[in-house]
Every structure is written in structure tokens, then in C-alpha cells.
Scaffold this motif. Structure first.
Motif, PDB file in Angstrom:
ATOM      1  N   UNK A   1       0.822  -1.201   0.000  1.00 19.19           N
ATOM      2  CA  UNK A   1       0.000   0.000   0.000  1.00 19.19           C
ATOM      3  C   UNK A   1       0.859   1.257   0.000  1.00 19.19           C
ATOM      4  N   UNK A   2       1.907   1.247   0.813  1.00 18.58           N
ATOM      5  CA  UNK A   2       2.798   2.417   0.869  1.00 18.58           C
ATOM      6  C   UNK A   2       3.500   2.636  -0.470  1.00 18.58           C
ATOM      7  N   UNK A   3       3.913   1.543  -1.120  1.00 23.37           N
ATOM      8  CA  UNK A   3       4.568   1.666  -2.429  1.00 23.37           C
ATOM      9  C   UNK A   3       3.593   2.221  -3.456  1.00 23.37           C
ATOM     10  N   UNK A   4       2.361   1.706  -3.452  1.00 28.02           N
ATOM     11  CA  UNK A   4       1.363   2.179  -4.408  1.00 28.02           C
ATOM     12  C   UNK A   4       1.047   3.656  -4.209  1.00 28.02           C
ATOM     13  N   UNK A   5       1.156   4.133  -2.964  1.00 30.30           N
ATOM     14  CA  UNK A   5       0.918   5.537  -2.673  1.00 30.30           C
ATOM     15  C   UNK A   5       2.177   6.384  -2.847  1.00 30.30           C
ATOM     16  N   UNK A   6       3.247   5.752  -3.354  1.00 26.77           N
ATOM     17  CA  UNK A   6       4.518   6.449  -3.599  1.00 26.77           C
ATOM     18  C   UNK A   6       5.140   6.998  -2.316  1.00 26.77           C
ATOM     19  N   UNK A   7       4.802   6.398  -1.189  1.00 24.93           N
ATOM     20  CA  UNK A   7       5.397   6.802   0.094  1.00 24.93           C
ATOM     21  C   UNK A   7       6.580   5.858   0.377  1.00 24.93           C
ATOM     22  N   UNK A   8       7.679   6.113  -0.294  1.00 19.03           N
ATOM     23  CA  UNK A   8       8.769   5.147  -0.301  1.00 19.03           C
ATOM     24  C   UNK A   8       9.550   5.090   1.013  1.00 19.03           C
ATOM     25  N   UNK A   9       9.682   6.217   1.696  1.00 16.13           N
ATOM     26  CA  UNK A   9      10.337   6.183   3.012  1.00 16.13           C
ATOM     27  C   UNK A   9       9.491   5.359   3.982  1.00 16.13           C
ATOM     28  N   UNK A  10       8.184   5.553   3.942  1.00 17.50           N
ATOM     29  CA  UNK A  10       7.276   4.768   4.781  1.00 17.50           C
ATOM     30  C   UNK A  10       7.347   3.297   4.395  1.00 17.50           C
ATOM     31  N   UNK A  11       7.435   3.018   3.101  1.00 18.18           N
ATOM     32  CA  UNK A  11       7.520   1.634   2.640  1.00 18.18           C
ATOM     33  C   UNK A  11       8.772   0.952   3.163  1.00 18.18           C
ATOM     34  N   UNK A  12       9.872   1.690   3.233  1.00 20.91           N
ATOM     35  CA  UNK A  12      11.107   1.121   3.772  1.00 20.91           C
ATOM     36  C   UNK A  12      10.940   0.771   5.247  1.00 20.91           C
ATOM     37  N   UNK A  13      10.276   1.661   5.988  1.00 16.42           N
ATOM     38  CA  UNK A  13      10.044   1.386   7.412  1.00 16.42           C
ATOM     39  C   UNK A  13       9.139   0.161   7.583  1.00 16.42           C
ATOM     40  N   UNK A  14       8.078   0.079   6.783  1.00 20.79           N
ATOM     41  CA  UNK A  14       7.161  -1.056   6.885  1.00 20.79           C
ATOM     42  C   UNK A  14       7.812  -2.345   6.411  1.00 20.79           C
ATOM     43  N   UNK A  15       8.758  -2.234   5.498  1.00 19.88           N
ATOM     44  CA  UNK A  15       9.561  -3.385   5.061  1.00 19.88           C
ATOM     45  C   UNK A  15      10.327  -3.959   6.252  1.00 19.88           C
ATOM     46  N   UNK A  16      10.868  -3.066   7.068  1.00 20.11           N
ATOM     47  CA  UNK A  16      11.561  -3.496   8.276  1.00 20.11           C
ATOM     48  C   UNK A  16      10.613  -4.216   9.231  1.00 20.11           C
ATOM     49  N   UNK A  17       9.391  -3.702   9.354  1.00 14.58           N
ATOM     50  CA  UNK A  17       8.384  -4.340  10.204  1.00 14.58           C
ATOM     51  C   UNK A  17       8.070  -5.741   9.684  1.00 14.58           C
ATOM     52  N   UNK A  18       7.910  -5.879   8.376  1.00 14.06           N
ATOM     53  CA  UNK A  18       7.614  -7.182   7.778  1.00 14.06           C
ATOM     54  C   UNK A  18       8.723  -8.184   8.067  1.00 14.06           C
ATOM     55  N   UNK A  19       9.968  -7.722   8.015  1.00 17.92           N
ATOM     56  CA  UNK A  19      11.080  -8.616   8.325  1.00 17.92           C
ATOM     57  C   UNK A  19      11.028  -9.075   9.779  1.00 17.92           C
ATOM     58  N   UNK A  20      10.652  -8.169  10.672  1.00 20.40           N
ATOM     59  CA  UNK A  20      10.539  -8.540  12.087  1.00 20.40           C
ATOM     60  C   UNK A  20       9.446  -9.585  12.294  1.00 20.40           C
ATOM     61  N   UNK A  21       8.339  -9.441  11.575  1.00 19.45           N
ATOM     62  CA  UNK A  21       7.256 -10.430  11.656  1.00 19.45           C
ATOM     63  C   UNK A  21       7.762 -11.802  11.204  1.00 19.45           C
ATOM     64  N   UNK A  22       8.562 -11.815  10.158  1.00 16.93           N
ATOM     65  CA  UNK A  22       9.133 -13.077   9.682  1.00 16.93           C
ATOM     66  C   UNK A  22      10.059 -13.676  10.723  1.00 16.93           C
ATOM     67  N   UNK A  23      10.924 -12.858  11.300  1.00 14.73           N
ATOM     68  CA  UNK A  23      11.860 -13.362  12.309  1.00 14.73           C
ATOM     69  C   UNK A  23      11.111 -13.994  13.475  1.00 14.73           C
ATOM     70  N   UNK A  24      10.022 -13.366  13.890  1.00 15.28           N
ATOM     71  CA  UNK A  24       9.246 -13.869  15.031  1.00 15.28           C
ATOM     72  C   UNK A  24       8.543 -15.186  14.720  1.00 15.28           C
ATOM     73  N   UNK A  25       8.197 -15.389  13.464  1.00 16.65           N
ATOM     74  CA  UNK A  25       7.417 -16.571  13.085  1.00 16.65           C
ATOM     75  C   UNK A  25       8.255 -17.730  12.557  1.00 16.65           C
ATOM     76  N   UNK A  26       9.539 -17.516  12.361  1.00 19.36           N
ATOM     77  CA  UNK A  26      10.375 -18.553  11.743  1.00 19.36           C
ATOM     78  C   UNK A  26      11.572 -18.941  12.604  1.00 19.36           C
ATOM     79  N   UNK A  27      11.563 -18.510  13.862  1.00 21.11           N
ATOM     80  CA  UNK A  27      12.726 -18.755  14.718  1.00 21.11           C
ATOM     81  C   UNK A  27      13.980 -18.110  14.129  1.00 21.11           C
ATOM     82  N   UNK A  28      13.798 -16.915  13.590  1.00 20.72           N
ATOM     83  CA  UNK A  28      14.940 -16.151  13.101  1.00 20.72           C
ATOM     84  C   UNK A  28      15.572 -16.706  11.843  1.00 20.72           C
ATOM     85  N   UNK A  29      14.762 -17.006  10.815  1.00 20.66           N
ATOM     86  CA  UNK A  29      15.313 -17.536   9.573  1.00 20.66           C
ATOM     87  C   UNK A  29      16.360 -16.582   9.004  1.00 20.66           C
ATOM     88  N   UNK A  30      17.365 -17.144   8.366  1.00 21.12           N
ATOM     89  CA  UNK A  30      18.408 -16.352   7.719  1.00 21.12           C
ATOM     90  C   UNK A  30      17.866 -15.845   6.380  1.00 21.12           C
TER      91      UNK A  30
END
Length: 399
Positions: A189-218
Motif C-alpha cells: 500500500x505504501x509503495x502504491x501511494x509512492x510513500x517510499x520512506x514509509x515503505x522502507x520502514x514497513x519493510x523493516x516491520x515485515x522482516x521482524x514479523x518473519x523473524x518472530x514466526x520462523x525462529x529467526x530464519x536467515x
């Protein structure tokens, strides 16, 4: 801007008869003269022992620390860090113009740009500007093609396929898949709205969600854990620092930092006393944050339209730039040859290091090719050196 050149070392051919390959690292902020050189394709490994699968046996190698501020490259004032790939390309054209003037023995040697991760995004932009410069005569070289390895060409395609990829490899359960997909949708959604700085921050959030759900996958190889080796420290006071810790710091492991700032620095004898290898890496990453999630698929289309040879190669075990996401943006190209390319079947390649085993698949049509490298993560030459070397020979038309 710091660069490091090796002349090809082949028992059967002189460097004039072999291609010149420029290697661009990712991050942004990762050093090609350090990581690419000593961890992936250079003649010596991090322990300064000979590498059997060095690309030097079939090509001359030019490592460049870019953008400015990366590796041994440095800036004297903070307002000259690159903030987008257009500036990265402009800076690189200055270097290439100078390089091919000073090293005119390479002007008629086939010149290829190989890249990895964010280096691929930069390589696409650089290749387009180089193509224009060669046509205009402002850079004298024989540009022969660009290879995009596990490259950040369309970031959102990678993010949207993280969940399905991890689920298909049994690294997410149903609830985890739902959480990861929800986080990925916020990025979209952030990318579609051209809010690229926000998209980078939310990208970081998505990675954290993955780490929490995968026992810290590499993120760089889903079948391996991060090495226990202590990493050089970076601040973690904001999301950009967190992202730098995840994606720049692995390219600056303590032993490599010690090598580059110790024996290598002493051997070179030309690094300014106030410059530390990798010392400005986090600033490089942060300055590019607003450009980070912008796609460059249109640039790949422009390269193909201009007749530039474009190769894409990707590791089967890579998460951060998974192959599913790569195929999505490739299948969305405007390139007229795409329908014919898609209707072709891929060709299996034997693994040079394991006779009888399939090491990769590839597909090629006109000036576009795709290599699926098996049993490899994000850093393909590190994981599957022999297969990567075979791919290099094929891309440079030596096999």
C-alpha cells in the motif's frame, strides 16, 4: 571512489582475449573490494588462501566500492552521499570514463557488469547510462552486458512473495503466513501511494514479523543460521539502523573488517589515514532509504529495448530476494520477446562440483537469459562457487 583491478590469470589465454567483469556489491553500503573480492569471487579468500572457483581464471575483475562512502570510498561532507540510483549511476560514469581512459588496453575487451542484491538495482541504472555514454562516444569501452544476481529490481514483488515462499518450504504455519502477508500488504500500500520512506520502514516491520514466526530464519539462505562470529557494532536506535544491522553488517564481519583495515590497508599503502574501511557504510544505507523501495523494472525494459544483453540469476535458497518475486517482475516486462521466452522450456545444467547432480536451470531468448541456481542463497558464488563460475562463462559466451 576506490576501485581494485585484477588482470585475468588464465593458463590458456591472455587478459586481452578474456572479458573484463565489474562486480557491484549490495547493501547499499556493502564493499565489493572487501566482500565480493575476499568472500565470493576474488583470487584469495578471507584467510588469504587461493580460491579454486575464482572468476579471475576466466576474466579480469574490477571491484568498485560504490556508492561513495562504501568500503574504502569516502566523502568529506555528508551532503554528497548518493540519495538515489540516478546519482549512483552518474558517479560511476565519472569513474568508468576515467578508468577506460587510463587503462585503454581494456577499451576493446568485452566489458560486463555483474552484481548482487542492491548492486543489481544500481547495475541496471549504471548500464543504461553507460549505454548512452558509449553511443555518444564519451566513454570508450566494449559494453557487452549486465548480469543481475539476486537483485533488488522490484522490491515489492519480493516482499509479497516472502510469505508464500516460506510457507511452501515449511518455515511458516497458517497463522504465520497470515501475519506475514498482512505485513507485506502494508508495504504494498505504501509503495502504491509512492510513500517510499514509509515503505522502507514497513519493510523493516515485515522482516521482524518473519523473524518472530520462523525462529529467526536467515534472509540470505533459509537453510543456514547466521554465523556465530561476532559482528562489528552498529547503532540500533531506529529502523534504519535495524535494517543496516540486518543487511549491511553481514557484509562487514569482524574478521573481514580486521583484514581490510589491517593487512590489506597496509599492503595498499594509499588509503588516507582518516578513512576506515566500511566506516561510512551505515550513512550510505541511510541516505538511500528514500530510494530503497522504488522499482527499476522500467530500466530493465529500456536496456532490453536498447539491445543490451541482460542476464538474471537467482539462488534457490534466497529469501530476501526470492526467485518467486524475481519471476513476477520478469513476467511483467514490456519486452516484446517475453511471450516467446515464457513459452520456452528451461534447460538443466549439471553441477560442475557434483557430477550427475543438477546444479541449475537456465532459459534464454534473444538478449535476455535467466539462471535458476540450486542449493544457493543470496550470495551465489559463496554457496555454489563452481556453478557460479560456469554461469559466468555462459553469460560471457565462453561456454
Amino acid at each position: 571512489m576506490f576501485w581494485w583491478l585484477y588482470y585475468a590469470d588464465s593458463p590458456s589465454a591472455s587478459y586481452e582475449d578474456l572479458p573484463l567483469v565489474m562486480w557491484l556489491q549490495g547493501g547499499p553500503g556493502g564493499s565489493g573490494t572487501g566482500f565480493g573480492n575476499f568472500e565470493e569471487i576474488g583470487p584469495l579468500d578471507r584467510d588469504l588462501q587461493p580460491r579454486k572457483t575464482s572468476w579471475l581464471q576466466t576474466a579480469s575483475l574490477l571491484f568498485v566500492d560504490n556508492p561513495v562512502g562504501t568500503g574504502f570510498s569516502y566523502v568529506d561532507q555528508p551532503d554528497v552521499y548518493a540519495r538515489d540510483v540516478a546519482t549512483v549511476a552518474s558517479d560511476m560514469l565519472v569513474l568508468l570514463r576515467s578508468f577506460f581512459t587510463e587503462r585503454n588496453e581494456f577499451q576493446n575487451v568485452p566489458f560486463y557488469i555483474f552484481s548482487e542484491s542492491y548492486g543489481g538495482k544500481m547495475a541496471a541504472a549504471i548500464s543504461m547510462e553507460l549505454t548512452k555514454a558509449v553511443t555518444q562516444g564519451s566513454v570508450k569501452c566494449s559494453f557487452a552486458g549486465v548480469a543481475l544476481g539476486d537483485s533488488w529490481i522490484s522490491p515489492i514483488e519480493s516482499v509479497l512473495t516472502w510469505g508464500p515462499y516460506l510457507y511452501s518450504t515449511s518455515l511458516l504455519d497458517d497463522l504465520g503466513l497470515k501475519e506475514v502477508n498482512k505485513a507485506a500488504e502494508a508495504v504494498r500500500k505504501a509503495v502504491e501511494e509512492q510513500q517510499f520512506q514509509k515503505a522502507t520502514r514497513l519493510w523493516s516491520v515485515a522482516e521482524s514479523v518473519i523473524e518472530q514466526n520462523t525462529n529467526g530464519v536467515n534472509f540470505y539462505n533459509i537453510l543456514t543460521k547466521e554465523p556465530d562470529e561476532e559482528l562489528s557494532s552498529l547503532a540500533e536506535d531506529d529502523f534504519l539502523s535495524l535494517l543496516a544491522r540486518r543487511h549491511v553488517r553481514p557484509l562487514h564481519r569482524q574478521s573481514l573488517v580486521q583484514l581490510m583495515n589491517g593487512a590489506i590497508r597496509d599492503k595498499l599503502g594509499l588509503i588516507p589515514h582518516n578513512v576506515t574501511w566500511g566506516g561510512q557504510a551505515q550513512e550510505v544505507f541511510s541516505s538511500m532509504a528514500g530510494d530503497f523501495m522504488r522499482p527499476v523494472v522500467d530500466v530493465v525494459d529500456q536496456l532490453l529495448a536498447a539491445g543490451v544483453n541482460v542476464s538474471v540469476y537467482n539462488g534457490q535458497l534466497d529469501l530476501i530476494v526470492d526467485t518467486m518475486g524475481q519471476e513476477l517482475w520478469v513476467n511483467g516486462l514490456d519486452w516484446p520477446g517475453l511471450p516467446t521466452y515464457k513459452n520456452q522450456r528451461w534447460t538443466p545444467l549439471d553441477d560442475p562440483a557434483a557430477p550427475g547432480m543438477t546444479g541449475a536451470f537456465y532459459k534464454s531468448y534473444k538478449n535476455f537469459s535467466f539462471y535458476w541456481i540450486l542449493k544457493a542463497g543470496h550470495m551465489i558464488p559463496s554457496d555454489q562457487g563452481a556453478m557460479a563460475l560456469q554461469m559466468l562463462k555462459m553469460v560471457t559466451q565462453q561456454a
